[in-house]
Design an enzyme around this catalytic site. Sequence first.
Site, PDB file in Angstrom:
ATOM      1  CG  ASP A 248     150.320  79.797  -4.934  1.00  0.00           C
ATOM      2  OD1 ASP A 248     150.125  78.651  -4.838  1.00  0.00           O
ATOM      3  OD2 ASP A 248     150.149  80.316  -6.027  1.00  0.00           O
TER       4      ASP A 248
ATOM      5  CD  GLU B 194     152.515  73.392  -2.974  1.00  0.00           C
ATOM      6  OE1 GLU B 194     151.258  73.795  -2.871  1.00  0.00           O
ATOM      7  OE2 GLU B 194     153.582  74.062  -3.541  1.00  0.00           O
TER       8      GLU B 194
ATOM      9  CG  ASP C 146      54.830  88.248  20.594  1.00  0.00           C
ATOM     10  OD1 ASP C 146      55.653  88.007  19.844  1.00  0.00           O
ATOM     11  OD2 ASP C 146      54.573  87.854  21.699  1.00  0.00           O
TER      12      ASP C 146
ATOM     13  CD  GLU D 295      57.618  85.955  14.788  1.00  0.00           C
ATOM     14  OE1 GLU D 295      58.251  86.739  15.592  1.00  0.00           O
ATOM     15  OE2 GLU D 295      56.413  85.633  14.608  1.00  0.00           O
TER      16      GLU D 295
ATOM     17  CG  ASP E  80      58.272  83.516  23.399  1.00  0.00           C
ATOM     18  OD1 ASP E  80      58.454  84.649  23.920  1.00  0.00           O
ATOM     19  OD2 ASP E  80      57.377  82.990  22.569  1.00  0.00           O
TER      20      ASP E  80
END
Length: 1637
Positions: A438, A441, A1318, A1321, A1410
Amino acid sequence: MCMLFVTSIFIIINIIIIVYLLITCLFTSPSLKCEQRRCCWSPVDERHIPWCFFSIHHGYTAESQEQLRRMPSPSLFGEDIQELSFQAEMQTNNRLRFKVITDTQRFEVPHEHVKSVKSNPSSPVSDTVEITHDPFALIVRRKENKKVLFDTRQTSLVFADQYLQLTATLPSSNIYGLGEHVHRHYRHDVNWRTWPIFTRDGMDNLYGHYPFFMCMDEGNAANGKAFGVFLMNSNAMGKAQSTPITYRAIGGIFDFYIFFGDTPEQVVQEFLELIGRPVIPPYWSLGFQISRWDYGSLAEVKKVVERNRATGLPYEIQYTDIDYMENKMDFTYDKVKFSELPQFAEYLHEKGQKYILILDPAIATRKREGNAAYESYDRGTAQGAWVYESDGTSPLLGEVWPGETVFPDYTSENCIQWWVDEYVRFSKEIKHDALWIDMNEVANFKKGSTKGCQANNLNYPPYTPKILDGVMYSKTLCMDAKQAWGSHYDVHSLYGYSMVLATEKALQQVFGENRTLMLTRSSFPGVGKYSGHWLGDNAANWNDIKWAIPGMLEFGLFGIPYIGADICGFFDNSSEELCRRWMQVGAFYPFSRNHNAQGYEDQDPAFYGPDSLLVKSAKHYLIIRYTLLPYLYTLFYKAHTTGETVVRPVMHEFYTDPNTLTIDRQFLWGKHLLITPVLDPGVTKLTAYIPDALWYNYETMEQLTIRKTSVQMDLPGDTMGLHIRGGAILPTQRPDVTTTYSRRHPMGLIVALDDNNQAAGELFWDDGDSRGTVACLITGFVHGILTMRVTNAGYRDPNNLHFENITILGVPHTPTSVIATTIQSNYFIVPTLHHTQVLFLRNLNLTLGETYLVEWKVLPEDYHRFDCYPENNADEAKCTARGCIWKVSTSEIARVPWCFYPEDYGYRVTTIRETMAGITLDISRNKKYRSSAYPGSPNIDTLRVEVYYHSSDMLQFKIWDPATERYEVPVPLSVPDAPETDENKRLYKVVVTNNPFGIQVIRKSTGTKIWDSSVPGFTFSDLFIQISTKLSSEFVYGFGETEHPTYKHDLNFHTWGMFSKDQPPGYKMNCYGVHPFYMGLENTADAHGVLLLNSNAMDVTFQPTPALTYRTLGGILDFYIVLGPTPEMVVQEYTALIGRPVLPAYWSLGFQLCRYGYANDSEIESLYKDMRKAGIPYDVQYADIDYMERQLNFVLSPKFQRLPALVDSMREEGMRFIFILDPAISGNETRSYPAFDRGIEADVFIKWPKNLSDDIVWGKVWPDFPNVTVDESLDWETQIYRSYTAFPDFFRERTAAWWLKEIKDFYENTTFDGLWIDMNEPASFVHGTVGGDCLGNELLEFPPYMPRKKHQCYYMYVSVRHYDVHSLYGWSHSKPTYDALLNVTGKRGIVVTRSTYPSSGKWVGHWLGDNAASWDQLFKSIIGMMEFSLFGIPYTGADICGFFNPAEYEMCLRWMQLGAFYPYSRNHNGKGNPRQDPVSWDTTFANISRDVLNIRYTLLPYLYTLMFEAHTKGNTVIRPLLHEFVHDKVTWDIYKQFLWGPALIILVQYVCFLLDETMVVFFKAKDIGVRGQMVSMPTPLEHINLHIRGGYILPWQKPEISTFYSRKNPLGLIVALSDTGTAQGSLFWDDGEGISK
């Protein structure tokens, strides 16, 4: 002659030009001396504008480019230099230097960093500099566009011994810099302001000396180009500012540098390249700091330390000011009040804190206490370390804090050695961590000296700038004092600079390789290379809190980024509000220190009370500071290496926006953090500017919707504005009370996406302390992927730091996946999306110092829409009529819905009750929206929800109508007898959301939401139910039965129907079975499975959100979720729920032959003989419906009368035989047909409900009418010769008894080993019923929403409506058939069915239907098998070589090779096509088929063991690679390779992925030698690539022509060792067909 140059533009502009070109010639009050100086006198009505100004008769002429001669004119201040030299050079591409010097030696700044640069410019100086000769003037242009930047033509050059003046016109008034002063604004007021530059401990010209400014090229900053001007001169000077700028120096030379930049930042970088780039401070110096002048004692210091520690706020450094010293004397300490100071540093270090003390330059001449010698003074005197009076021998005496003092001359080598030595001595006595210097200056309480100053032209020069007190030596030394560098007159402003250079040497001596910190008050360009700076002795007022920001911004220009003001003010008492607001903004000063002066109240944060708003606010923002310290530290690294600013003006980033040119109440950290403090009392709403970028609120993470405008911010007393700029990647670290601790914590990233969804950033990381440390530098950027790339891996943090969290701002939707990738591995991350579009990636473990790619996939808004109009022909009117939103999509995906649900569409929770075993809820429909979108299907407004915690890895939730009974699937499932009530054992947690209602199932170990139905669109009506869920990732597998082109689903708005149907495989065709089950892979490589137990017609829609929508036409919602966590465990848990797969007979694993279209039994016999002759392994022969008379079940055709005997003879030779049976029974026979007759008698056929009719629901299938001519060329609709058929209702026990009876009778006449069922379904060749007139509720035939399906009559009578159970027909058919087979044969055998449903695998195998003879069916068969592995039906395969169409030679041969590794390996084709069995081609085909089937038969013990493990554990047989290598994400997409169990890899294409493990080539018994990559493998026609995985043992047996013979051969083992030399395996062996008890 006085002349004014006026152009012909508008008169108002002329006046402005005239006025602003007046350069003052007289610096005193108005006088007759003006004319004596041959200047012009013209009074105007503005007093600050000069009335006396230069004429054209002043200045110099250029006799050559280098030589200048003064024009005859009166002297302003005497001793004018008559001849000057001018030098100019382009030192770099962007730096011009020009000097005006004399022939005699004059003082020049001895700058330690600025070296002479050897010119090597890309362009000659003439590209930028133009000289006018009479008078001499200089014009500097930007070479690219010839823009004039610095023009001295408007007035005269003055160069006298003690007065130098140069004026230059600038292109704009946007001027920044020049210091050190208190500037109220960053941009200069150019209205004739004069700023003195001369270092002083004062309030006008302040501590530093900075003759540098930056100027924008354009007044409106249109292009952002800027330039800088630096005058290397340390003499006292003043600068007058208007649009021309005037330099007035009282000594030295003109040594100018002009820096050309495309941006303001580039100007700073060019300047710092010249003077020295800033030091990188130690990491800890970026922490918060507390100080004050005059604590009074060390006890008071510790009191302050302790009370601030107690608040828990981050607090790094404690200071002591000069009060620690003995009588304020350097290198001493007060041994009474600060007696324990030698131990103070250790006291702080124990808590991770640091200690900094102060030293001033002035050295007392007095004795120490007790009249002891002041040895520092004595040694300095002996070494000649002081500044001397003008005689050069007498130390100059002044007065500072300790009284009479001398002043070290830091320009002297003797002084430097003394200073270093004194500091080393003192450091050994008082340990500390850094130094604050400090009063340099240099400050002096006396004017000049204790003796005053002599009257000479140095102390009283002919011209004195407008400095403090108007006296050169006021508060400092006499100007004629002598220093090593010259007279104090010349070097005064270098005092602090020289002290910094000396102190740097002292610090290096004490701290060695540690970086430490220096803080100086006085500075000069280049000081930043070594030191930081604070803005000096400010005051506790609202002006100084504002003016600190321009001060910091200016020191950014000057190359000292380590800068800050005294927080809460140095002088005066600070109010709580002022200090609170200052602590907020001060948390973002690079140098963040609270400091105040002697005699004022304490102002450290804790002083205001631990629970005060100030402490809470300060703590909050200091925590943010500490979180962002890695970013701040990286900014300092960038400043140190490239010269970038740290605290940055907004205009540096947004330089083309004129609005930013004056902003100095906001500032940036680097490019990316905008700080908006409150700087006025009583303010809670602040108008702030939002620059032209995308910004995010740091604290709420919300995206701002405005830009390039001012906005009013709501900033209550504890809040300030913090915003992150889009495009930023900010490194962070979990904060702590000091950096000692925070540096041990995990790190993170904040990624703020910009408008282009991109971002970039850097992290510099080292040990934070060492000089010249090797560092780790990580660059990150986002361009779809976050790349964390290590560009310098020189530092490895000892704390093994890793990135723990990544927060990504601006992510509109939850990513489909997040994955971090290193060179070594993939690292899956679970994302969490906040409602503010913030993506959180948590609990990461990405090691600091490794390169990562973090990839997330976020899809556009369109992809997050949930379809409100899934039917065709949607339009806006239809959409809004449903209460939905219509918005046209521009997506490339055509299926993106334009009609979608609003966010709150659905149900809300009305009551909820949680127990240890589950959750019960009542939910009600949001009646904001219309009652039903589907006429005839009213919404059910109130629903019941039950969540059951069945086990640690399985839960169930049901949603149904509690008021009305609805159909529920009668398939029995195996759930635990008791729920899992221990939350700690459950792998999941369930969260219920409201508005809209949803259920979230979260995997506890990762936080992944594996089910999240908290999305709009939930609908529950009588005939239409819809529910959507977000998925955990884009990796979803399953749902069937449908031909899928890839194993992993495509989520781009694809819809897949599920409704059992006689439909050959085809894209988007719902086929024979229904499996509403999927497996989801999470981004963490965990897996889960979800079953919807619902058998009504349904479809599912995927969307790339990722999300899934179920739509079903009835029943209830009954979901089961299994948690895995591995894919294989998912299947195990799922099959534990639905039932483990049947164990097929050993012989059923042999090769099998069939065709639809055998002409007679002789053809079968001939085929059998040819196969035996060819030596091709072959276990099973089939007969399709050809063997039946007119396709009647249980009736032999005359063409096959010898078939029973043939079967017997074949079986005696070890063969097995399987017959087909269809469910449909002819009802049009002219003579007794026992199967039908007994069915009528037992009432087994499906009928209409009694209230409608007591008749059978007739269909048509294969059976023909008796005594008709068959014309098979007719299409299905007109084959009138088909008989009426009845369909057995297999839900009835009496039907199972009837079926057993018929099979048993058939077996007694025609022996068989297995059955093939077969057409179940059930298939019918007519729509609904014969005649097409379906009775009953028409809505059941034509429901309001129609999934993809072909229908029968759905109101026909079974135990329940066929509408509900249609898809269960094949399931209901399977168990009675399996039971009958076991009953009649007494052996295990096999049943193969076409139609399936979850749990069918308990009784049957399945073929994939198939298919067609085409190449794509090869890889699609792999997908189908892998899906049926998920569904719990491992005995599966496709018709080898295809059912429809003629097979092509090579394709069929490749299919034989692939089919040899189907679990169910059957070559089968359709009627009318050529034979395709192995002996129907040529010898080569037969030989290759034999060879590959021999491999299959060799490995049948392994395959049979896999079937046993599927039967007992639920393991898969055909196994996707991802089941074994789930952590290798490449495998998640592979479907053209597959495994038998864990160990045998079948590669069916020439480009294959080789796993990162030992792989032994099956045929060569050696490691393939390649891992973890795609490779091309040779695949000659006779070869299929097989690999055995290292670490496994495969049982094998010598093959034969059938298993009847091979099972008699010895067994063997193939052992493939792993990398560690180990292997394991198992073998299951029994008689191959016995029925387990």
